[in-house]
Design a protein around this motif. Structure first.
Motif, PDB file in Angstrom:
ATOM      1  N   SER A   1       0.829  -1.201   0.000  1.00 21.17           N
ATOM      2  CA  SER A   1       0.000   0.000   0.000  1.00 21.17           C
ATOM      3  C   SER A   1       0.866   1.254   0.000  1.00 21.17           C
ATOM      4  O   SER A   1       2.052   1.206   0.332  1.00 21.17           O
TER       5      SER A   1
ATOM      6  N   GLU B   1      -5.534  -7.335  -3.718  1.00 19.90           N
ATOM      7  CA  GLU B   1      -5.967  -8.139  -2.570  1.00 19.90           C
ATOM      8  C   GLU B   1      -7.208  -8.978  -2.892  1.00 19.90           C
ATOM      9  O   GLU B   1      -7.256 -10.177  -2.614  1.00 19.90           O
ATOM     10  N   GLN B   2      -8.184  -8.346  -3.518  1.00 17.88           N
ATOM     11  CA  GLN B   2      -9.421  -9.063  -3.873  1.00 17.88           C
ATOM     12  C   GLN B   2      -9.123 -10.167  -4.872  1.00 17.88           C
ATOM     13  O   GLN B   2      -9.660 -11.265  -4.771  1.00 17.88           O
TER      14      GLN B   2
ATOM     15  N   SER C   1      -7.538 -13.088  -3.062  1.00 16.56           N
ATOM     16  CA  SER C   1      -8.432 -13.854  -2.197  1.00 16.56           C
ATOM     17  C   SER C   1      -9.412 -14.686  -3.020  1.00 16.56           C
ATOM     18  O   SER C   1      -9.955 -15.681  -2.551  1.00 16.56           O
TER      19      SER C   1
ATOM     20  N   THR D   1      -1.251 -15.665   0.992  1.00 12.25           N
ATOM     21  CA  THR D   1      -1.019 -14.264   0.672  1.00 12.25           C
ATOM     22  C   THR D   1       0.015 -14.118  -0.451  1.00 12.25           C
ATOM     23  O   THR D   1       0.340 -13.026  -0.865  1.00 12.25           O
TER      24      THR D   1
ATOM     25  N   VAL E   1       1.578 -13.812  -3.962  1.00 14.68           N
ATOM     26  CA  VAL E   1       1.032 -13.289  -5.214  1.00 14.68           C
ATOM     27  C   VAL E   1       1.485 -14.184  -6.352  1.00 14.68           C
ATOM     28  O   VAL E   1       2.675 -14.430  -6.514  1.00 14.68           O
TER      29      VAL E   1
ATOM     30  N   ASP F   1      -2.257 -13.697 -10.840  1.00 14.61           N
ATOM     31  CA  ASP F   1      -2.969 -12.611 -10.167  1.00 14.61           C
ATOM     32  C   ASP F   1      -2.580 -11.267 -10.790  1.00 14.61           C
ATOM     33  O   ASP F   1      -3.415 -10.390 -10.990  1.00 14.61           O
TER      34      ASP F   1
ATOM     35  N   ARG G   1       6.043  -8.615  -0.548  1.00 16.97           N
ATOM     36  CA  ARG G   1       4.879  -7.822  -0.158  1.00 16.97           C
ATOM     37  C   ARG G   1       5.139  -7.043   1.114  1.00 16.97           C
ATOM     38  O   ARG G   1       5.680  -7.559   2.076  1.00 16.97           O
TER      39      ARG G   1
ATOM     40  N   ARG H   1       3.788  -5.000   4.393  1.00 18.10           N
ATOM     41  CA  ARG H   1       2.640  -5.009   5.296  1.00 18.10           C
ATOM     42  C   ARG H   1       2.029  -3.624   5.379  1.00 18.10           C
ATOM     43  O   ARG H   1       2.730  -2.626   5.307  1.00 18.10           O
ATOM     44  N   ASP H   2       0.733  -3.599   5.610  1.00 13.35           N
ATOM     45  CA  ASP H   2       0.118  -2.328   5.955  1.00 13.35           C
ATOM     46  C   ASP H   2       0.632  -1.958   7.342  1.00 13.35           C
ATOM     47  O   ASP H   2       0.833  -2.836   8.178  1.00 13.35           O
TER      48      ASP H   2
END
Ligand SMILES: Nc1ncnc2c1ncn2[C@@H]1O[C@H](COP(=O)(O)OP(=O)(O)OP(=O)(O)O)[C@@H](O)[C@H]1O
Ligand SMILES: [Mg+2]
Length: 340
Positions: A60, A182-183, A186, A213, A215, A219, A238, A240-241
């Motif tokens: 993000s 993210e969507q 998932s 998680t 990728v 995707d 990736r 993390r937030d």
């Protein structure tokens, strides 16, 4: 011989001084850089071609992607340049832009082409090159992906002075926020957890969590990157937030943290600055609401401090300022003056 600054553990330790958390990306990047230069060193000796492992950083906004790469470039003794994918997409002359990026790399290497050819190029905002639905093939984003493909693969690029830069050994790191990924993930991942024992197996859960998680190239394809492009980015890290605790650490811990910077400014006015832990919690709470990662911290911080910075030069008897809450005036201690 590889310099000791290239050892993954050394790189991570250095990064830790400036970048809070994000342990996985730090390690992945450190190992990628290390392996890359090992291969380069070996390839030079026995002339075998080198399979490249370019890296993709996903996370993000405001979670430290650009910061991590910039910090990395400080520790490595290799030329490093950053390019914005968005500005590549805005020009009609993508190849000229790419040439300019490589020219900067050569400049960073003080004109030494051989050194530049082992450098690192960070391409930020790569997610902005996605081909959006409804847009026809050959959209600007897609053609930039094609142009980048070529140099990521390794190609001689002619500079304006007539010299060539071969990008075969240049390491490419791409970064992007990939909003909406993210969507997609998932929807496509569903490794389940079947408990075989009554006790919750934390390790297994963690491994499954990792897999879920992860990728996949598909995707990224669904997201809008062309398959050939994702194929050139085999390593994915990736970010993390950031949570509240990390935001607090970001304000206080790094060598050049915001808190330290302001303490320094106050010190230069002969004033001691103290901010109580509660205030950092409150600032983090606010920052979380803005959803811009750590980006909003400085702004909130400055709003808090600015009124004080305004009066300090006028009121030379101020000795110490203590902030106890974001919503209360600070406690000010003054020196006993001769006149008193
Ligand atoms: N993990 C972190 N540790 C320390 N500081 C951080 C961290 N993440 C963000 N920051 C702070 O926030 C600022 C913005 O971070 P950065 O530019 O790295 O974001 P980014 O992930 O590249 O976001 P974007 O996708 O918007 O480009 C940094 O300059 C730094 O001050
Ligand atoms: Mg960035």
């Amino acid at each position: 011989m590889l310099p000791k600054t290239l050892k993954p553990s050394f790189i991570v330790k250095y990064l830790d001084q400036y970048v809070v958390g994000q342990d996985d990306p730090k390690k992945i990047l450190a190992v990628a850089v290390y392996s890359h230069f090992r291969k380069v060193a070996r390839g030079r000796a026995d002339n075998t071609p080198i399979a490249k492992s370019n890296v993709l950083l996903i996370g993000s906004s405001g979670t430290g992607k650009t910061l991590l790469c910039a910090t990395l470039s400080n520790v490595l003794d290799v030329p490093f340049v950053t390019a914005e994918a968005t500005s590549l997409a805005q020009t009609r002359y993508v190849n000229d832009e790419i040439e300019a990026v490589l020219q900067r790399l050569v400049d960073k290497a003080d004109g030494n082409i051989a050194k530049a050819q082992n450098g690192i190029v960070f391409i930020d905002e790569i997610d902005k090159l996605k081909a959006t639905d409804g847009e026809q093939r050959g959209s600007s984003g897609e053609s930039v992906q094609h142009a980048l493909l070529k140099i990521m693969e390794g190609a001689p690029v002619k500079l304006s002075d007539g010299r060539y830069v071969d990008t075969t050994n240049v390491l490419f790191v791409c970064g992007g926020a990939f909003v909406g990924l993210e969507q997609i993930i998932s929807q496509t991942h569903n490794y389940g957890f079947i408990s075989t024992s009554a006790t919750f197996d934390q390790n297994k859960a963690r491994i499954l969590d990792r897999l879920n998680t992860r990728v996949k190239p598909t995707d990224l394809f669904t997201f809008g990157l062309i398959p050939e492009f994702t194929g050139r980015l085999p390593i994915i890290a990736r970010f993390r937030d950031l949570d509240r605790a990390m935001l607090v650490r970001i304000m206080t811990q790094p060598k050049d943290s915001i808190y330290r910077q302001f303490c320094e400014i106050f010190r230069s006015e002969g004033v001691e600055l103290e901010i109580e832990p509660k205030v950092f919690d409150q600032i983090s709470e606010l920052a979380l609401e803005y959803h811009t990662g750590a980006r909003s911290l400085r702004g909130i911080f400055e709003e808090l401090i600015a009124p004080l910075l305004y009066v300090l030069p006028d009121e030379r008897d101020i000795e110490k300022v203590v902030f106890t809450s974001l919503f209360e005036v600070p406690i000010i201690t003054r020196r006993a003056t001769d006149a008193a």
